[in-house]
Every structure is written in C-alpha cells, then in structure tokens.
Design a protein around this motif. Sequence first.
Motif, PDB file in Angstrom:
ATOM      1  N   TRP A 120      -0.670 -12.471  -6.097  1.00  0.00           N
ATOM      2  CA  TRP A 120       0.079 -13.384  -5.222  1.00  0.00           C
ATOM      3  C   TRP A 120       1.316 -12.696  -4.653  1.00  0.00           C
ATOM      4  N   GLN A 121       2.038 -11.983  -5.515  1.00  0.00           N
ATOM      5  CA  GLN A 121       3.263 -11.346  -5.059  1.00  0.00           C
ATOM      6  C   GLN A 121       2.978 -10.188  -4.095  1.00  0.00           C
ATOM      7  N   VAL A 122       1.926  -9.422  -4.362  1.00  0.00           N
ATOM      8  CA  VAL A 122       1.577  -8.312  -3.479  1.00  0.00           C
ATOM      9  C   VAL A 122       1.200  -8.826  -2.100  1.00  0.00           C
ATOM     10  N   GLU A 123       0.397  -9.883  -2.045  1.00  0.00           N
ATOM     11  CA  GLU A 123      -0.006 -10.428  -0.752  1.00  0.00           C
ATOM     12  C   GLU A 123       1.202 -10.938   0.028  1.00  0.00           C
ATOM     13  N   GLU A 124       2.148 -11.580  -0.666  1.00  0.00           N
ATOM     14  CA  GLU A 124       3.361 -12.037   0.003  1.00  0.00           C
ATOM     15  C   GLU A 124       4.197 -10.860   0.489  1.00  0.00           C
ATOM     16  N   ALA A 125       4.259  -9.810  -0.322  1.00  0.00           N
ATOM     17  CA  ALA A 125       5.018  -8.617   0.059  1.00  0.00           C
ATOM     18  C   ALA A 125       4.418  -7.957   1.303  1.00  0.00           C
ATOM     19  N   PHE A 126       3.079  -7.884   1.357  1.00  0.00           N
ATOM     20  CA  PHE A 126       2.420  -7.333   2.537  1.00  0.00           C
ATOM     21  C   PHE A 126       2.766  -8.155   3.775  1.00  0.00           C
ATOM     22  N   GLU A 127       2.807  -9.477   3.621  1.00  0.00           N
ATOM     23  CA  GLU A 127       3.141 -10.362   4.735  1.00  0.00           C
ATOM     24  C   GLU A 127       4.569 -10.119   5.224  1.00  0.00           C
ATOM     25  N   ARG A 128       5.498  -9.898   4.300  1.00  0.00           N
ATOM     26  CA  ARG A 128       6.904  -9.695   4.666  1.00  0.00           C
ATOM     27  C   ARG A 128       7.170  -8.290   5.186  1.00  0.00           C
ATOM     28  N   GLY A 129       6.253  -7.360   4.940  1.00  0.00           N
ATOM     29  CA  GLY A 129       6.498  -5.976   5.310  1.00  0.00           C
ATOM     30  C   GLY A 129       7.389  -5.266   4.318  1.00  0.00           C
ATOM     31  N   ASP A 130       7.292  -5.636   3.034  1.00  0.00           N
ATOM     32  CA  ASP A 130       8.092  -5.004   1.985  1.00  0.00           C
ATOM     33  C   ASP A 130       7.440  -3.721   1.496  1.00  0.00           C
ATOM     34  N   MET A 131       8.249  -2.888   0.861  1.00  0.00           N
ATOM     35  CA  MET A 131       7.709  -1.764   0.100  1.00  0.00           C
ATOM     36  C   MET A 131       7.366  -2.280  -1.288  1.00  0.00           C
ATOM     37  N   VAL A 132       6.212  -1.879  -1.833  1.00  0.00           N
ATOM     38  CA  VAL A 132       5.732  -2.359  -3.131  1.00  0.00           C
ATOM     39  C   VAL A 132       5.660  -1.185  -4.103  1.00  0.00           C
ATOM     40  N   THR A 133       6.163  -1.398  -5.324  1.00  0.00           N
ATOM     41  CA  THR A 133       5.977  -0.415  -6.386  1.00  0.00           C
ATOM     42  C   THR A 133       5.256  -1.095  -7.546  1.00  0.00           C
ATOM     43  N   LEU A 134       4.317  -0.358  -8.139  1.00  0.00           N
ATOM     44  CA  LEU A 134       3.545  -0.851  -9.272  1.00  0.00           C
ATOM     45  C   LEU A 134       3.537   0.229 -10.347  1.00  0.00           C
ATOM     46  N   PHE A 135       3.918  -0.142 -11.554  1.00  0.00           N
ATOM     47  CA  PHE A 135       3.848   0.789 -12.675  1.00  0.00           C
ATOM     48  C   PHE A 135       2.925   0.197 -13.721  1.00  0.00           C
ATOM     49  N   GLY A 136       1.907   0.953 -14.104  1.00  0.00           N
ATOM     50  CA  GLY A 136       0.978   0.433 -15.084  1.00  0.00           C
ATOM     51  C   GLY A 136      -0.106   1.419 -15.457  1.00  0.00           C
ATOM     52  N   ARG A 137      -0.985   0.954 -16.331  1.00  0.00           N
ATOM     53  CA  ARG A 137      -2.102   1.774 -16.820  1.00  0.00           C
ATOM     54  C   ARG A 137      -3.271   1.598 -15.862  1.00  0.00           C
ATOM     55  N   CYS A 138      -3.696   2.698 -15.262  1.00  0.00           N
ATOM     56  CA  CYS A 138      -4.680   2.579 -14.187  1.00  0.00           C
ATOM     57  C   CYS A 138      -5.549   3.833 -14.083  1.00  0.00           C
ATOM     58  N   THR A 139      -6.636   3.689 -13.335  1.00  0.00           N
ATOM     59  CA  THR A 139      -7.442   4.829 -12.906  1.00  0.00           C
ATOM     60  C   THR A 139      -7.259   4.986 -11.405  1.00  0.00           C
ATOM     61  N   VAL A 140      -7.507   6.191 -10.913  1.00  0.00           N
ATOM     62  CA  VAL A 140      -7.325   6.467  -9.484  1.00  0.00           C
ATOM     63  C   VAL A 140      -8.526   7.254  -8.986  1.00  0.00           C
ATOM     64  N   GLU A 141      -9.111   6.779  -7.892  1.00  0.00           N
ATOM     65  CA  GLU A 141     -10.230   7.494  -7.276  1.00  0.00           C
ATOM     66  C   GLU A 141      -9.944   7.698  -5.798  1.00  0.00           C
ATOM     67  N   TYR A 142     -10.184   8.913  -5.333  1.00  0.00           N
ATOM     68  CA  TYR A 142     -10.041   9.231  -3.912  1.00  0.00           C
ATOM     69  C   TYR A 142     -11.388   9.693  -3.381  1.00  0.00           C
ATOM     70  N   ASP A 143     -11.736   9.202  -2.193  1.00  0.00           N
ATOM     71  CA  ASP A 143     -12.974   9.622  -1.549  1.00  0.00           C
ATOM     72  C   ASP A 143     -12.685   9.834  -0.075  1.00  0.00           C
ATOM     73  N   GLY A 144     -12.985  11.027   0.417  1.00  0.00           N
ATOM     74  CA  GLY A 144     -12.732  11.329   1.817  1.00  0.00           C
ATOM     75  C   GLY A 144     -13.182  12.732   2.133  1.00  0.00           C
ATOM     76  N   ARG A 145     -12.238  13.570   2.580  1.00  0.00           N
ATOM     77  CA  ARG A 145     -12.584  14.958   2.871  1.00  0.00           C
ATOM     78  C   ARG A 145     -12.992  15.711   1.610  1.00  0.00           C
ATOM     79  N   ALA A 146     -12.578  15.178   0.470  1.00  0.00           N
ATOM     80  CA  ALA A 146     -13.012  15.687  -0.834  1.00  0.00           C
ATOM     81  C   ALA A 146     -13.161  14.459  -1.726  1.00  0.00           C
ATOM     82  N   ALA A 147     -13.270  14.655  -3.026  1.00  0.00           N
ATOM     83  CA  ALA A 147     -13.344  13.533  -3.960  1.00  0.00           C
ATOM     84  C   ALA A 147     -12.608  13.921  -5.232  1.00  0.00           C
ATOM     85  N   SER A 148     -11.893  12.952  -5.826  1.00  0.00           N
ATOM     86  CA  SER A 148     -11.167  13.232  -7.064  1.00  0.00           C
ATOM     87  C   SER A 148     -11.075  11.957  -7.881  1.00  0.00           C
ATOM     88  N   THR A 149     -10.898  12.131  -9.194  1.00  0.00           N
ATOM     89  CA  THR A 149     -10.795  10.997 -10.109  1.00  0.00           C
ATOM     90  C   THR A 149      -9.730  11.296 -11.159  1.00  0.00           C
TER      91      THR A 149
END
Length: 273
Positions: A41-70
């Motif tokens: 809810w807060q992220v969607e509101e932040a996107f609407e306002r044009g805010d900068m968002v920071t998130l700190f937490g336990r996560c995985t990250v995947e990139y797919d494009g000119r290369a791929a990484s995990t």
Amino acid sequence: MTDDERVGESGESGESHDHAEANRRAHAVTLHRPTHREVLWQVEEAFERGDMVTLFGRCTVEYDGRAASTLGLGNRLVILKPDGAALVHTDEKRTPVNWQPPGCEHHAAVRDGQFRIRSERTTPAETLDVRFEQVHQFSSLSVTGGRDLDLQGSEEDLRQHILEDPDLVEPGFLPLSTERQTSAGPVDIYGEDDDGRAVAVELKRRRVGPSAAGQLQRYVAALREEFGDGAAVRGVLVAPSVTDRAATLLAERGLDFVALDPTTGRPPEGSED
C-alpha cells in the motif's frame, strides 16, 4: 509502526511563497517490520506521489537482459527513484551490485508469500526482479533538488573555455564542430591546426589513465579512415593531468596532451604531464 512526518509552513518573515509551499509538501514515511500488504500500500502511494522509495530486507535479486545474474537470499538495500532508476546495494563498495537506469517502470506486488518489486524497460529489454522474504524497513521520501545541481569543473566547462579561447589547445587551432560523429563515436571538439591538418580533441575533467589515450587513438584512426589517402590527422587530449603510463602511450602514438583545469581553463598548478 508507521512514522509520517510532515514539515509545516515556516513562520519566518520574508520566506518566499514557493519555499513555504515546498516545505509544506515535504514528507517522509517509514515502516518498521511491516507486513507485505502494508509495504505494498505504501509503495503504491509513494509511486503516485513521485517519492523516492528505500527498502531494506532479506531478499533475492534476479536480472535478465543483456546478460543474466542471480543473488541468493541476503539483507540488501533497494532504492527506487521516481525517474525510473533502481539500485541494489550490499554491505560492500560504493556502487550497486545490480541496477537499472532512469526511464524504467517500477511495479510492486505480493505473490507467493513474498513482496516483489520489478523494474523493467523495453529498449533494450531488461528486468530487475527483487523478491523480499522479509522487509525490515520501508521509507518513502520527497527528495527534490537534484535537477538544480550546478556541476563545476565539467567537460562542458572545458569545451566552453576552448571555444572561447582556441589557443588554449595550441596557437592557431581553429574549432570547426563539437560532438563530430565518427565511426568510433563523437569527437568532443573537431578542428584544424595552423597548418590545416585535422585535429581531434578529447576532453576529460579528471586525471586520466591509458584508456583515454586509447579512446583518442580510435577517433584519430576513424578520421584517417574516413578521409583516406593517408590524410594527416592529429589527436590532442585535454585534461587536468595524466598518469605516467598514459603519457607514455600518448607519446608512442604521436598524440599530444594539454593540461587544463576545467574550472579555471588554465594549466593546473603543479600539474603532471
């Protein structure tokens, strides 16, 4: 727990209306150990306002494009900017381990028990997918003022100094164009010397190494190929200073170096060439 801090209008006399309005709209929202739905809810509101968002937490990250990484599970800081840039930071180094440039679209969702952020762009096709097992902290911030940054000592400053006083390169130098296209890329300043020979001028705002000599050599080679018939083309690197290795390469390849401070447009005191 949610902290929503808003700065009210200043009561100081003489403050401009625009400044007071900016203060009134300034805000920061922070969530500590929120549920996935609360973050969404807060992220969607932040996107609407044009805010900068920071998130700190336990996560995985995947990139797919000119290369791929995990990246496997780990505590990371994710920054989403309103211009579309996305950055993923770990506890090492100053640069992000994954990132997306401005112009991307950010999307948020809760799926399969995870809070998910996707940052996408189409040209080229690239996707950054961050999946949070747990968000430890969320913040949305009304960060402003970046577009008002007055950068001093830039390559553009160097360009203007030379266009106003071409003799800074050498006596008799005549600039003919800027960003002159070649098969190796655009030449910062293209012109002719006092003998009518073509000159490619490469500008750097900081001390540079061998890569700058290589870049200039590619421009010179591209112009020689374009003009043909053994055309005489010179190359001049303009920067505050160069490393010893760069100076050696410039000399070996018949390229010249001119030491100029981008702020003053004059040779730096104690410059090394």
